[in-house]
Design a protein around this motif. Structure first.
Motif, PDB file in Angstrom:
ATOM      1  N   PHE A 138       0.885  -1.275  -0.302  1.00  0.00           N
ATOM      2  CA  PHE A 138      -0.145  -0.290   0.052  1.00  0.00           C
ATOM      3  C   PHE A 138       0.781   1.421   0.315  1.00  0.00           C
ATOM      4  CE2 PHE A 138      -2.566  -3.222   1.915  1.00  0.00           C
ATOM      5  CZ  PHE A 138      -4.028  -3.253   1.303  1.00  0.00           C
ATOM      6  N   LEU A 139      -0.111   2.411  -0.272  1.00  0.00           N
ATOM      7  CA  LEU A 139       1.445   3.830  -0.456  1.00  0.00           C
ATOM      8  C   LEU A 139       0.093   4.643  -0.284  1.00  0.00           C
ATOM      9  CD1 LEU A 139       3.373   5.127  -2.046  1.00  0.00           C
ATOM     10  CD2 LEU A 139       2.605   5.588  -3.615  1.00  0.00           C
ATOM     11  N   ALA A 140       0.302   5.469   1.149  1.00  0.00           N
ATOM     12  CA  ALA A 140       0.046   6.370   1.633  1.00  0.00           C
ATOM     13  C   ALA A 140      -0.280   7.779   0.681  1.00  0.00           C
ATOM     14  CB  ALA A 140      -0.150   6.545   2.907  1.00  0.00           C
ATOM     15  N   GLN A 141      -1.072   8.236   0.728  1.00  0.00           N
ATOM     16  CA  GLN A 141      -0.671  10.044   0.329  1.00  0.00           C
ATOM     17  C   GLN A 141      -1.561  10.889   1.007  1.00  0.00           C
ATOM     18  OE1 GLN A 141       0.634   9.424  -4.194  1.00  0.00           O
ATOM     19  NE2 GLN A 141      -0.947   9.546  -4.845  1.00  0.00           N
ATOM     20  N   GLY A 142      -0.946  12.070   1.379  1.00  0.00           N
ATOM     21  CA  GLY A 142      -1.997  13.240   1.659  1.00  0.00           C
ATOM     22  C   GLY A 142      -2.568  13.854   0.670  1.00  0.00           C
ATOM     23  N   THR A 143      -3.659  13.455  -0.307  1.00  0.00           N
ATOM     24  CA  THR A 143      -4.180  13.749  -1.460  1.00  0.00           C
ATOM     25  C   THR A 143      -5.310  14.554  -0.430  1.00  0.00           C
ATOM     26  OG1 THR A 143      -3.894  12.275  -2.610  1.00  0.00           O
ATOM     27  CG2 THR A 143      -5.458  13.760  -3.466  1.00  0.00           C
ATOM     28  N   ILE A 144      -5.751  15.678  -0.893  1.00  0.00           N
ATOM     29  CA  ILE A 144      -6.747  15.887  -0.306  1.00  0.00           C
ATOM     30  C   ILE A 144      -7.914  17.274  -0.903  1.00  0.00           C
ATOM     31  CG2 ILE A 144      -5.635  17.035   2.539  1.00  0.00           C
ATOM     32  CD1 ILE A 144      -5.923  20.051   1.163  1.00  0.00           C
ATOM     33  N   ARG A 191       3.031  -1.722  -8.246  1.00  0.00           N
ATOM     34  CA  ARG A 191       2.539  -2.531  -6.879  1.00  0.00           C
ATOM     35  C   ARG A 191       1.774  -2.378  -5.476  1.00  0.00           C
ATOM     36  NH1 ARG A 191       9.006  -2.451  -4.846  1.00  0.00           N
ATOM     37  NH2 ARG A 191       7.462  -2.199  -2.545  1.00  0.00           N
ATOM     38  N   PHE A 192       1.487  -1.443  -5.637  1.00  0.00           N
ATOM     39  CA  PHE A 192       0.328  -0.076  -4.484  1.00  0.00           C
ATOM     40  C   PHE A 192      -0.555  -0.003  -4.961  1.00  0.00           C
ATOM     41  CE2 PHE A 192       5.217   1.047  -3.804  1.00  0.00           C
ATOM     42  CZ  PHE A 192       5.352   0.660  -3.068  1.00  0.00           C
ATOM     43  N   GLU A 193      -1.832  -0.435  -4.081  1.00  0.00           N
ATOM     44  CA  GLU A 193      -3.344  -0.110  -4.062  1.00  0.00           C
ATOM     45  C   GLU A 193      -2.393   0.943  -2.766  1.00  0.00           C
ATOM     46  OE1 GLU A 193      -5.816  -2.612  -2.322  1.00  0.00           O
ATOM     47  OE2 GLU A 193      -7.212  -1.351  -1.154  1.00  0.00           O
ATOM     48  N   LEU A 194      -3.380   2.410  -4.025  1.00  0.00           N
ATOM     49  CA  LEU A 194      -3.543   3.583  -2.477  1.00  0.00           C
ATOM     50  C   LEU A 194      -4.571   3.989  -1.072  1.00  0.00           C
ATOM     51  CD1 LEU A 194      -3.825   6.617  -5.494  1.00  0.00           C
ATOM     52  CD2 LEU A 194      -1.501   6.067  -4.009  1.00  0.00           C
TER      53      LEU A 194
END
Ligand code: XMP
Length: 329
Positions: A140-146, A173-176
């Protein structure tokens, strides 16, 4: 996560109680999405990525892997603050990458503002992707999208910083994981406060991705960059002492690439000027200049001239936007 919209009826998060409800819901949603999986996050120390980090730490603790890339263009004390808050206080799994030399070597001699931005953006992705490739077992890849990022990308104003920037072998490779995706900026700050992040981190002024690089116009050199960093630190300290922190929307210093004659201790000097910019705005399209108290200006001039090597003149930028933009590049 792609279908998550801000519900029309969603109440604006304006109180600590509402922030608490949001946090509890998101912690449950994150746990449900990632289970025992591991999550990777590029933690810049900005408001959005810091709040995402704090939410994920609460939800999954050590299964969050934060990568803080120091591109050498951060403000004084910023990397140290990220390490102190996340590694020491919140016990986060934090990888710190000091890539300053890589960035500054690539930027040496580059004068074109767009090329500078491009190099910084691209190298950031390279460094982050290198770290991601070293790590095993993270899906998993976390992002600070607002929410405004999504509105702006939908309106075609700017592409929001999603996994699209990463090379395909990494992105695939990643799910957000985007836990603050439905929030406006003031709501992100409210949630950050409730999560216990320090005020200096949650309420900080806007800071461009290319960092101090755009405040060192022309080709960046280490000595001029240091003059920007030191004068910026003095400015922030004096604004805080004067009770202006959080009251003036944005303030910073710029050290342009030209020298002028001065005199110190009876000897000729030939050094850079330091420009102070302090502005207010509501929508960033139009900006007015803050009228600083005379005593504050006097103190700033005095401290910058005595404490920052290479500066022999201090100027105050009195230009609104338009016609000038906020940043110099
Ligand atoms: P300008 O210079 O366009 O700046 O009037 C408006 C606001 O945007 C900030 N800014 C940036 N923020 N990445 C960002 O996240 C960037 O590349 C960038 N460039 C400018 C600037 O500091 C001001 O608040």
């Amino acid at each position: 996560m792609d279908n998550i919209r801000r519900p029309e009826t969603m109440e604006r998060i304006t109180t600590p109680e509402l922030a608490k409800v949001f946090i509890d819901e998101q912690v449950a949603a994150i746990r449900q999405q990632v289970g025992d999986g591991k999550v990777l996050l590029a933690l810049s120390g900005g408001v959005d990525s810091s709040v995402v980090a704090a939410l994920l730490i609460k939800a999954i603790g050590q299964n969050l892997v934060c990568v803080h890339v120091n591109h050498g263009l951060l403000r004084k004390g910023e990397p140290e603050q990220v390490i102190e808050v996340f590694r020491n206080q919140m016990d986060a799994n934090l990888i710190y990458v000091d890539a300053a030399d890589r960035f500054l070597d690539l930027l040496a001699g580059v004068t074109d503002p767009e090329q500078k931005r491009h190099i910084i953006g691209e190298e950031f992705i390279n460094v982050f992707a290198e770290e991601a490739r070293k790590l095993e077992g993270i899906s998993f890849l976390a992002q600070g999208t607002i929410w405004p990022d999504i509105l702006e990308s939908e309106a075609g104003i700017k592409a929001h910083h999603n996994a699209g920037g990463l090379p395909a072998d990494i992105a695939e490779r990643f799910e957000l994981v985007e836990p603050v995706r439905v929030l406006f900026k003031d709501e992100v700050r409210m949630v950050g406060r409730e999560l216990g992040l320090p005020a200096g981190m949650v309420d900080r002024q806007p800071f461009p991705g290319p960092g101090l690089g755009v405040r060192c116009p022309g080709a960046i050199t280490r000595d001029r960059l240091e003059a920007v960093r030191e004068s910026d630190a003095i400015l922030r300290e004096e604004f805080a002492k004067a009770g202006l922190e959080g009251k003036v929307w944005q303030y910073f210093t710029v050290v342009p690439d030209f020298k002028s004659t001065g005199i110190k201790d009876g000897k000729r000097t030939f050094d850079w000027p330091c420009i102070i910019r302090a502005i207010n705005t509501t929508d960033v399209m139009e900006v007015t200049v803050e009228h600083l108290p005379q005593e504050l200006l006097d103190r700033l001039v005095n401290r910058i001239l005595t404490e920052v090597p290479g500066i022999n003149r201090v100027l105050y930028d009195y230009t609104p936007k338009p016609p000038a933009t906020v940043e110099y590049e």
